[in-house]
Design a protein around this motif. Structure first.
Motif, PDB file in Angstrom:
ATOM      1  N   UNK B 345      11.723 -11.895 -23.051  1.00 25.40           N
ATOM      2  CA  UNK B 345      12.804 -12.461 -21.501  1.00 25.40           C
ATOM      3  C   UNK B 345      12.426 -10.436 -21.764  1.00 25.40           C
ATOM      4  N   UNK B 346      11.510 -10.066 -21.087  1.00 25.87           N
ATOM      5  CA  UNK B 346      11.933  -8.647 -20.738  1.00 25.87           C
ATOM      6  C   UNK B 346      12.655  -8.665 -19.488  1.00 25.87           C
ATOM      7  N   UNK B 347      13.140  -7.476 -19.157  1.00 25.59           N
ATOM      8  CA  UNK B 347      13.943  -7.288 -17.595  1.00 25.59           C
ATOM      9  C   UNK B 347      13.097  -7.927 -16.387  1.00 25.59           C
ATOM     10  N   UNK B 348      11.996  -7.159 -16.618  1.00 27.83           N
ATOM     11  CA  UNK B 348      10.859  -7.608 -14.630  1.00 27.83           C
ATOM     12  C   UNK B 348      10.122  -8.386 -15.566  1.00 27.83           C
ATOM     13  N   UNK B 349      10.265  -9.730 -14.872  1.00 27.91           N
ATOM     14  CA  UNK B 349       9.345 -10.752 -15.419  1.00 27.91           C
ATOM     15  C   UNK B 349       8.002 -10.826 -14.953  1.00 27.91           C
ATOM     16  N   UNK B 350       6.741 -11.605 -15.077  1.00 23.95           N
ATOM     17  CA  UNK B 350       5.357 -11.298 -15.171  1.00 23.95           C
ATOM     18  C   UNK B 350       5.658 -11.234 -13.286  1.00 23.95           C
ATOM     19  N   UNK B 351       4.685 -10.353 -12.745  1.00 22.91           N
ATOM     20  CA  UNK B 351       3.965 -10.409 -12.182  1.00 22.91           C
ATOM     21  C   UNK B 351       2.679  -9.473 -11.940  1.00 22.91           C
ATOM     22  N   UNK B 352       2.125  -9.584 -10.642  1.00 22.61           N
ATOM     23  CA  UNK B 352       0.529  -9.335 -11.174  1.00 22.61           C
ATOM     24  C   UNK B 352       0.220  -8.727  -9.103  1.00 22.61           C
ATOM     25  N   UNK B 353      -0.269  -7.573  -8.889  1.00 21.90           N
ATOM     26  CA  UNK B 353      -0.429  -7.542  -7.332  1.00 21.90           C
ATOM     27  C   UNK B 353      -2.317  -7.514  -7.328  1.00 21.90           C
ATOM     28  N   UNK B 354      -2.877  -8.323  -6.334  1.00 23.85           N
ATOM     29  CA  UNK B 354      -4.467  -8.343  -6.440  1.00 23.85           C
ATOM     30  C   UNK B 354      -4.942  -8.641  -4.989  1.00 23.85           C
ATOM     31  N   UNK B 355      -6.636  -7.898  -4.893  1.00 27.24           N
ATOM     32  CA  UNK B 355      -7.038  -7.690  -3.698  1.00 27.24           C
ATOM     33  C   UNK B 355      -8.661  -7.933  -3.949  1.00 27.24           C
ATOM     34  N   UNK B 356      -9.105  -8.643  -3.257  1.00 26.65           N
ATOM     35  CA  UNK B 356     -10.466  -9.046  -3.472  1.00 26.65           C
ATOM     36  C   UNK B 356     -11.369  -9.215  -2.251  1.00 26.65           C
ATOM     37  N   UNK B 357     -12.143  -8.612  -1.969  1.00 24.47           N
ATOM     38  CA  UNK B 357     -13.312  -8.863  -0.597  1.00 24.47           C
ATOM     39  C   UNK B 357     -14.672 -10.016  -0.758  1.00 24.47           C
ATOM     40  N   UNK B 358     -14.684 -10.237  -1.509  1.00 24.53           N
ATOM     41  CA  UNK B 358     -15.832 -11.071  -2.154  1.00 24.53           C
ATOM     42  C   UNK B 358     -16.621 -10.329  -3.110  1.00 24.53           C
ATOM     43  N   UNK B 359     -16.596  -9.293  -2.809  1.00 23.68           N
ATOM     44  CA  UNK B 359     -17.957  -8.111  -4.188  1.00 23.68           C
ATOM     45  C   UNK B 359     -17.126  -7.467  -4.951  1.00 23.68           C
ATOM     46  N   UNK B 360     -15.605  -6.328  -4.296  1.00 28.03           N
ATOM     47  CA  UNK B 360     -14.839  -6.010  -5.399  1.00 28.03           C
ATOM     48  C   UNK B 360     -13.223  -6.165  -5.321  1.00 28.03           C
ATOM     49  N   UNK B 361     -12.827  -6.108  -6.554  1.00 26.11           N
ATOM     50  CA  UNK B 361     -11.562  -6.470  -6.699  1.00 26.11           C
ATOM     51  C   UNK B 361     -10.542  -5.384  -7.119  1.00 26.11           C
ATOM     52  N   UNK B 362      -9.816  -5.534  -6.940  1.00 22.85           N
ATOM     53  CA  UNK B 362      -8.216  -4.320  -7.309  1.00 22.85           C
ATOM     54  C   UNK B 362      -7.319  -4.459  -7.620  1.00 22.85           C
ATOM     55  N   UNK B 363      -6.663  -4.562  -8.609  1.00 22.99           N
ATOM     56  CA  UNK B 363      -4.991  -5.023  -9.389  1.00 22.99           C
ATOM     57  C   UNK B 363      -4.297  -3.668  -9.404  1.00 22.99           C
ATOM     58  N   UNK B 364      -3.025  -3.806  -9.407  1.00 23.50           N
ATOM     59  CA  UNK B 364      -1.922  -3.066  -9.585  1.00 23.50           C
ATOM     60  C   UNK B 364      -0.826  -3.968 -10.190  1.00 23.50           C
ATOM     61  N   UNK B 365      -0.620  -3.672 -11.967  1.00 20.42           N
ATOM     62  CA  UNK B 365       0.106  -4.384 -13.061  1.00 20.42           C
ATOM     63  C   UNK B 365       0.324  -3.248 -13.726  1.00 20.42           C
ATOM     64  N   UNK B 366       1.251  -3.535 -14.281  1.00 21.79           N
ATOM     65  CA  UNK B 366       1.770  -3.777 -15.778  1.00 21.79           C
ATOM     66  C   UNK B 366       0.782  -3.745 -16.972  1.00 21.79           C
ATOM     67  N   UNK B 367      -0.074  -3.407 -16.970  1.00 15.02           N
ATOM     68  CA  UNK B 367      -1.380  -4.132 -17.539  1.00 15.02           C
ATOM     69  C   UNK B 367      -1.866  -3.653 -18.905  1.00 15.02           C
TER      70      UNK B 367
END
Ligand code: FES
Ligand code: FES
Lengths: 153, 729
Positions: B345-367
């Motif tokens: 029950x963490x106050x912020x439910x899970x979430x993730x932001x990502x982008x992928x151009x076919x070669x490179x991927x970038x993620x922004x989240x509380x990993x």
């Protein structure tokens, strides 16, 4: 549909479906992300905003019902009570993860605006709707008392 | 390729071999990191000093990069305290940043990979961050000495100001570019404790201001990329179910919906913003294949667990012939306990932001375990490890929830991005948002467990033997952590806090059994200690009651070989006035427990409301977590740890009916609230021992302390949790 309302003293127009909760309109349409999503069912208070000064759950307010409404969010919190609350919060290091704190601060601000010298029972009654999963409640309580003193001083 | 599409989830899971390889690689990297490659030189021209943990910028800010996720425990601030102290920076100039994924630079030295958990941030980084601060200071001083033509030994640094008796002064920022050209000292001199200006004193949290003004881009849910889409995913309502077929015709009509995809974890609704994604998902018609799903109710699962505790299990601890010792005892106490599934029950439910151009991927989240997440992303997207970038964002709580061994949020968004790509969609960043219902019904719970205890007593009331059987689903077995944490086939996480008890019982044996179920389980603030502390510490009070001893005295008698536990117990008892009478209607209970290297004793003072429900009035805690780096944060973590544990013990449980989760949001999984919160007093034992964790250790003792207070008042022992079942809430 298009709805015009006042947010933090500025006229804003929202173009979104009329059943869009104010919470998501603020966050997604206006990019004002200080108001948080916690439950979506009025059970946690993370989404608290002031509607004519009254703490309200923005996850339950549909924008279709808000034509002409006067809304204050954490980004626009100001005035004696809000500033005392924010200062007390910072002084006592209240937040842990911080995610609930926009809502806590707006709830506390509304309490102090109505009741400048709240008792512990007043605090329980005003703050019980705002969940903090980090359980910072002991510090929130203390910070409300500190803020009350600041407002007096 | 076809095989991969058919068995995507297995493919996504890091194999044991990969994990070991990753660990080995990271450990090698750690040695490199300890030597601090002189990356600063490259940045010299910019006037910035950039080492892995410390960036000193021309604007005179000093950024301390936390290799650990900060989920509210004050970790980033704690690590900054170490750097600021050794560097003699001012509190004002420090800024907190979270390091991106880079196992070479940022591995947790206790895990071998980059990750946060087990309250290890401070213990594993205490020396490393002090060294980083000391090295930066030595380089600053050496640069100033050259610049001013004076001996380095005559230069002092205080509150961020570098000065020489001749009157020359400079800020850290002014010297950053020059310092960057200095050699990194291999073994910089560290301060002695008497020279500390912040450590053990005060370093107020630098993240607090942002968290009181609703600052943007703090949490993943707030993070936005240009052109970003938002998705929700309809996942199987029963654990282990898969999509058989679905009809999206109604959902597609919702304005703002862009595309709907089937992915391994369910059906994803991709929309222009959050609300259409939530609304349209409700309109999906999905038929689920439950052939591999958990369809039992939690009651049936508990019966199975209880049954397992009556049979021989895997040996966890074996001191001797416990059955014979029990047989020879004058009296044998038998106690059964059961604990429910718990959601974080963490106050912020899970979430993730990502982008992928076919070669490179970038993620922004509380990993929280960046190296696993990184590897899973690279594997699913079929790109090299170095083509993946993970940017760590602040987390609105976790309590263990974000430390998944299977990296399921990364896995899910990666599959979704592949699906979007395969469908020829325009490349746009994507955010997956979980609702509270997704979070509550989504599993990864603290495992439910059954415990069977037998305690033998002799005629004089001395304990002769303890036999302890436990059954639960293992968090570790079958996970990426199995090779690291379960080398002998035993899951020590399940029994920690009991099998390693320092109570000197003549014989104690412990066995464990593993339940099999598709319900995913995970560490929940203090892991095994969430149940073992409750069992051990209420057991102690029952022994005290049975033998007519004082609960504190009995513990002290059996803790002769554990001076630190003895100390905290005595301190908490003294501060709570254990030996003084209580006012009418008040009752006390005590518990003491060691977890994650730290010792915590708590005395709970309770009363009963008119309707018979329990109110916890006050908790007096004593803590020994080694050198108290930031005493106020230790107090905050113990306060929060007590509140978190108390909420769960009072009224939290996740139950299943025919495999469907009953508790779906905070209306049915009721959180602790303001009016439930006791007054809390935290006393810290001064110590020169290495610092140990504090995010979790405040949690385990609160349940048993309150249960013992109830028993002291009413002679009623609660063995089936939560307390709501006993009508006490
Ligand atoms: S999100 Fe509105 S009350 Fe929880
Ligand atoms: S500070 Fe984390 S939920 Fe309140």
């Amino acid at each position: 549909m298009s709805v015009t309302l006042t947010i933090n003293g500025e006229k804003r127009t929202l173009d979104a479906a009329s059943d869009t909760p104010l919470l998501w309109a603020l966050r997604d349409e206006l990019g004002m992300t200080g108001t948080k999503f916690g439950c979506g069912i009025a059970s946690c208070g993370a989404c608290t905003v002031h509607w004519d000064g009254i703490p309200s759950r923005s996850c339950q307010l549909q924008i279709g019902d808000l034509e002409g409404a006067n809304i204050t969010t954490i980004e626009g919190a100001n005035g004696k009570a809000a500033e005392a609350v924010q200062a007390a919060w910072q002084e006592l290091d209240v937040p842990q993860c911080g995610y609930c704190q926009s809502g806590q601060i707006l709830a506390a601000t509304a309490l102090l605006s109505e009741t400048p010298k709240p008792t512990d029972d007043d605090i329980d009654a005003a703050m019980d709707g705002n969940v903090c999963r980090c359980a910072t409640y002991a510090r929130i309580r203390k910070a409300i008392h500190v803020a009350a003193d600041k407002m007096e001083g | 390729m076809l095989h991969q599409l058919q068995k995507p989830l297995e493919q996504a899971k890091p194999s044991r071999r990969t994990f070991l390889k990753m660990s080995a690689g990271a450990v090698g990297g750690l040695i490199l990191a300890a030597k601090l490659p002189n990356t600063a030189k490259a940045a010299a021209g910019s006037g910035e000093f950039a080492q892995p943990f410390v960036h000193i910028r021309p604007d005179n800010t000093v950024a301390v990069l936390s290799k650990h996720l900060d989920k509210g425990q004050g970790t980033a601030n704690g690590l900054a305290t170490l750097v600021a102290d050794e560097l003699d920076a001012s509190h004002e100039q420090i800024v907190l940043e979270l390091a991106p994924s880079n196992p070479q630079l940022y591995a947790n030295s206790l895990f071998g990979v980059q990750g946060t958990g087990g309250s290890t941030a401070m213990p594993n980084a205490f020396m490393q961050y002090r060294q980083a601060g000391a090295a930066a200071k030595a380089m600053i001083v050496s640069a100033a000495a050259k610049e001013w033509g004076v001996p380095a030994g005559e230069i002092t640094v205080s509150s961020g100001v570098v000065s020489h008796p001749s009157g020359k002064t400079a800020t850290l920022g002014e010297l950053a570019g020059l310092a960057a050209q200095e050699e990194v000292p291999a073994d910089p001199a560290l301060k002695t404790p008497d020279q500390w200006v912040y450590i053990g004193k005060s370093f107020p949290r630098k993240d607090v201001k942002n968290k009181t003004v609703g600052a943007p881009d703090t949490y993943t849910i707030d993070f936005k990329r240009d052109g970003m889409l938002t998705a929700t995913v309809a996942r199987s309502p029963r654990f282990g179910g898969t999509v058989k077929s679905f009809d999206a015709s109604e959902a597609e009509k919702v304005p703002g919906v862009v595309e709907i995809f089937q992915i391994p974890s369910g059906v994803a609704v991709v929309a222009e913003s959050t609300w259409p994604a939530i609304k349209a998902r409700d309109l999906l018609e999905i038929e689920w294949d439950d052939s591999a799903a958990e369809t039992r109710s939690s009651d049936a699962m508990m019966s199975e667990l209880k049954d397992m505790t009556t049979k021989p299990g895997l040996t966890v601890r074996e001191d001797g012939d416990v059955d014979a010792a029990l047989e020879a005892s004058a009296n044998v106490m038998k106690i059964d306990y059961d604990f429910p599934f718990l959601a974080h029950g963490a106050m912020e439910p899970l979430d993730i932001v990502a982008e992928f151009d076919g070669e490179k991927a970038e993620f922004w989240f509380a990993s929280q375990i960046q190296t696993l997440d990184h590897n899973v992303a690279a594997t699913i997207l079929g790109i090299p490890f170095e083509n993946v970038q993970i940017n760590t964002l602040w987390s609105g709580g976790s309590f263990g929830r974000r430390a998944q061994q299977d990296s399921h949020p990364v896995s899910e968004v990666s599959f979704l991005m592949k699906a979007m790509r395969d469908a020829g969609m325009e490349k746009r960043p994507i955010k997956i948002v979980w609702t509270r219902e997704d979070d509550m019904t989504g599993g990864y719970y603290r495992p439910m467990s059954a415990h069977k205890i037998k305690v033998g007593l002799d005629d004089d009331g001395n304990v002769t033997a303890v036999k302890y059987n436990i059954a639960a689903k293992s968090i570790i077995k079958g996970s990426a952590f199995e090779p690291m944490l379960m080398a002998d086939g035993v899951d020590h996480n399940m029994t920690e806090g009991a099998s390693d008890t320092t109570y000197s019982f003549p014989v104690m044996n412990m066995e464990q059994a593993f339940q099999e179920t598709p319900v995913p389980v995970l560490w929940w603030r203090s892991v095994g200690h969430t149940h073992t502390a409750y069992v051990m510490e209420t057991m102690m009070d029952r022994i005290a009651k049975e033998t007519g001893k004082d609960p504190v005295a009995l513990r002290l008698e059996l803790l002769k070989d554990d001076p630190r536990k003895t100390n905290v117990l005595k301190l908490a008892a003294e501060k709570a006035g254990w030996d003084t009478p209580l006012p009418e209607g008040r009752h006390r209970g005590v518990a003491v427990h060691k977890s994650f290297g730290s010792y915590v004793a708590e005395v709970a003072e309770i009363s009963f409301r008119e309707d018979g429900t329990v109110k916890v009035e006050k908790v007096t805690a004593a803590v020994d977590c080694g050198i108290p780096v930031n005493p106020d944060n230790i107090r905050a973590q113990v306060e929060g740890g007590i509140g978190y544990g108390l909420g769960a013990i009072l009224r939290n449980q996740v139950t299943l009916t025919d495999g469907y989760v009953e508790e779906t949001n905070f209306d049915t999984y009721e959180s602790l609230r303001m009016s439930d919160m006791p007054e809390i007093e935290v006393h810290i034992v001064p110590s020169t021992e290495s610092p140990t964790g504090i995010g979790e250790p405040g949690t385990p003792p609160i349940g048993p302390a309150v249960a013992n207070a109830i028993a002291a008042a009413r002679d009623e022992w609660i063995t089936s949790l939560p307390f709501t079942k006993a009508g006490l809430v």
